[in-house]
Design a protein around this motif. Structure first.
Motif, short mmCIF file in Angstrom:
data_model
loop_
_atom_site.label_atom_id
_atom_site.label_comp_id
_atom_site.label_asym_id
_atom_site.label_seq_id
_atom_site.Cartn_x
_atom_site.Cartn_y
_atom_site.Cartn_z
N LEU A 128 117.07 39.63 96.40
CA LEU A 128 116.49 40.97 96.21
C LEU A 128 115.58 41.34 97.37
O LEU A 128 115.41 42.53 97.67
CB LEU A 128 115.75 41.04 94.88
N PHE A 129 114.99 40.35 98.01
CA PHE A 129 114.20 40.61 99.22
C PHE A 129 115.13 40.89 100.40
O PHE A 129 114.98 41.90 101.10
CB PHE A 129 113.29 39.43 99.54
N THR A 130 116.08 40.01 100.64
CA THR A 130 116.96 40.19 101.80
C THR A 130 117.89 41.39 101.63
O THR A 130 118.33 41.98 102.63
CB THR A 130 117.79 38.93 102.04
N GLY A 131 118.20 41.75 100.39
CA GLY A 131 119.07 42.89 100.14
C GLY A 131 118.37 44.22 100.13
O GLY A 131 119.02 45.27 100.07
N GLY B 198 111.39 46.80 92.87
CA GLY B 198 111.49 47.37 91.54
C GLY B 198 112.14 48.74 91.57
O GLY B 198 113.00 49.06 90.72
N ASP B 199 111.75 49.56 92.52
CA ASP B 199 112.29 50.90 92.67
C ASP B 199 113.79 50.85 92.99
O ASP B 199 114.60 51.53 92.34
CB ASP B 199 111.51 51.59 93.79
N ALA B 200 114.17 50.05 93.98
CA ALA B 200 115.56 49.99 94.42
C ALA B 200 116.46 49.37 93.36
O ALA B 200 117.58 49.84 93.12
CB ALA B 200 115.67 49.21 95.73
N TYR B 201 115.98 48.31 92.71
CA TYR B 201 116.77 47.70 91.65
C TYR B 201 116.90 48.66 90.47
O TYR B 201 118.00 48.88 89.94
CB TYR B 201 116.12 46.39 91.20
N GLY B 202 115.79 49.27 90.07
CA GLY B 202 115.81 50.19 88.96
C GLY B 202 116.62 51.45 89.22
O GLY B 202 117.16 52.06 88.29
N ASN C 58 122.02 44.12 84.05
CA ASN C 58 120.60 43.86 84.28
C ASN C 58 120.31 42.36 84.24
O ASN C 58 119.63 41.85 83.36
CB ASN C 58 119.74 44.61 83.25
N ASP C 59 120.84 41.65 85.24
CA ASP C 59 120.67 40.19 85.31
C ASP C 59 120.09 39.73 86.65
O ASP C 59 120.03 38.53 86.92
CB ASP C 59 122.00 39.49 85.05
N LEU C 60 119.66 40.68 87.48
CA LEU C 60 119.05 40.41 88.80
C LEU C 60 120.02 39.77 89.78
O LEU C 60 119.59 39.30 90.84
CB LEU C 60 117.80 39.54 88.67
N SER C 61 121.30 39.76 89.48
CA SER C 61 122.25 39.13 90.39
C SER C 61 122.48 39.94 91.66
O SER C 61 122.86 39.40 92.70
CB SER C 61 123.59 38.89 89.69
N ARG C 62 122.22 41.23 91.58
CA ARG C 62 122.44 42.10 92.75
C ARG C 62 121.87 43.48 92.47
O ARG C 62 121.58 43.83 91.32
CB ARG C 62 123.95 42.23 93.03
N TYR C 63 121.69 44.25 93.54
CA TYR C 63 121.45 45.68 93.40
C TYR C 63 122.79 46.34 93.05
O TYR C 63 123.82 45.96 93.60
CB TYR C 63 120.92 46.28 94.71
N ILE C 64 122.77 47.31 92.15
CA ILE C 64 124.03 47.95 91.79
C ILE C 64 124.03 49.41 92.20
O ILE C 64 122.98 50.04 92.38
CB ILE C 64 124.31 47.84 90.27
N GLN C 65 125.24 49.93 92.37
CA GLN C 65 125.42 51.35 92.66
C GLN C 65 125.29 52.16 91.37
O GLN C 65 125.95 51.85 90.38
CB GLN C 65 126.80 51.59 93.27
N HIS C 66 124.46 53.18 91.39
CA HIS C 66 124.33 54.04 90.22
C HIS C 66 125.65 54.75 89.98
O HIS C 66 126.34 55.15 90.94
CB HIS C 66 123.21 55.05 90.44
#
Length: 283
Positions: free
Chosen positions: A253-256, A8-12, A27-35
């Motif tokens: 999201l776990f493996t990333g 949650g922290d890393a995705y957010g 915000n579709d959970l497809s990946r972590y994004i760069q701020h």
């Protein structure tokens, strides 16, 4: 708990105070994004997780629950793994202090922001409401010795406790919080989340009660906009134990999630130790 909190922290973190357009588009959970502005790499957690990790280590190691010991834990966790994500003044403060004693001597614990709440989830493992509240108040007072700063932290720990020990349906969570900690818990949060701790926790409670799966919960937290990494960390740290919330976060999201020395595997190990220590089972 800690792994989901970190997700949650890393995705957010990619969406924290970002423009509404970025949240709506990504915000579709497809990946972590760069701020768009800060340099935290996608999939890396921030201060929310690092300080929660310090609290969890103190619990697992059965530390004396004193301000001096907890302050030392916070300093140690930062010094061994300095990272972005802290408020700028607190980051500079941690760079300068050398140990817990200096931390306590120099800190001004007058904030009502979310710092004490964001690290409070692990305290929910203690077996009684009274112990959760007492221990949470002690840790909160180090940095957020104000009514709202402390109450936000206590509510976070109680959310986790409520779910871990299956004390009731998630629809009744607000009643439980109203019984034990001051706050407007029954009014659903709406709109952007600011830096105050009560805002983040109220938004996390609202998202948890409105969501039936972890994926829905994470997207709902981020959709508020504002300080969404803290909202998501609190909500996922507690919500992962709610029997009414389906554990369906995407595997990527776990493996990333970062997996260095204090990354995913380390957090999972702490989770396992906490469960064994308190006789808790994975939902």
């Amino acid at each position: 708990m800690l792994v989901e909190l970190a997700i949650g922290d890393a995705y957010g973190a990619g969406f924290e105070y970002a423009a509404d357009r970025i949240v709506q588009e990504h915000n579709d959970l497809s990946r972590y994004i760069q701020h768009p502005h800060h340099g935290i790499p996608p999939g890396c957690y921030t201060d929310d997780t690092q300080m929660s990790l310090a609290i969890a280590e103190a619990i697992v190691e059965e530390d004396d629950w004193t301000p001096a010991v907890l302050a030392q834990r916070f300093v140690m966790a930062f010094k061994r793994d300095p990272r972005e994500g802290y408020a700028s003044r607190f980051y500079e403060f941690l760079l300068k202090v050398q140990d817990g004693a200096e931390f306590l001597a120099r800190i001004r614990p007058t904030s009502d922001k979310s710092g004490a709440a964001m690290r409070a989830c692990p305290i929910g493992v203690f077996p009684t409401v009274s112990e959760v509240i007492d221990r949470c108040r002690i840790q909160a007072a180090l940095t957020h010795n104000t009514p709202d700063g402390t109450n936000a932290a206590v509510a976070t720990a109680l959310m986790t406790h409520y779910c871990l020990y299956q004390l009731g349906a998630k629809a009744e969570l607000t009643d439980f919080l109203c019984d034990h900690v001051p706050g407007d818990w029954r009014s659903p949060w709406q709109g952007k989340v600011g830096g105050q701790g009560m805002m983040s926790v109220r938004a996390a409670v609202t998202a948890m009660q409105a969501s039936n799966s972890m994926s829905e919960l994470l997207k709902t937290c981020v959709a508020f906009t504002g300080d969404v990494d803290t909202v998501a960390a609190i909500a996922l740290g507690a919500g992962t134990h709610a029997v009414e919330i389906e554990p369906d976060l995407p595997e990527h999201l776990f493996t990333g999630l970062e997996n260095g020395q204090f990354g995913r595997a380390y957090l999972q190990g702490l989770d396992d130790k906490l469960r064994r220590k308190f006789g808790l089972t994975r939902q």
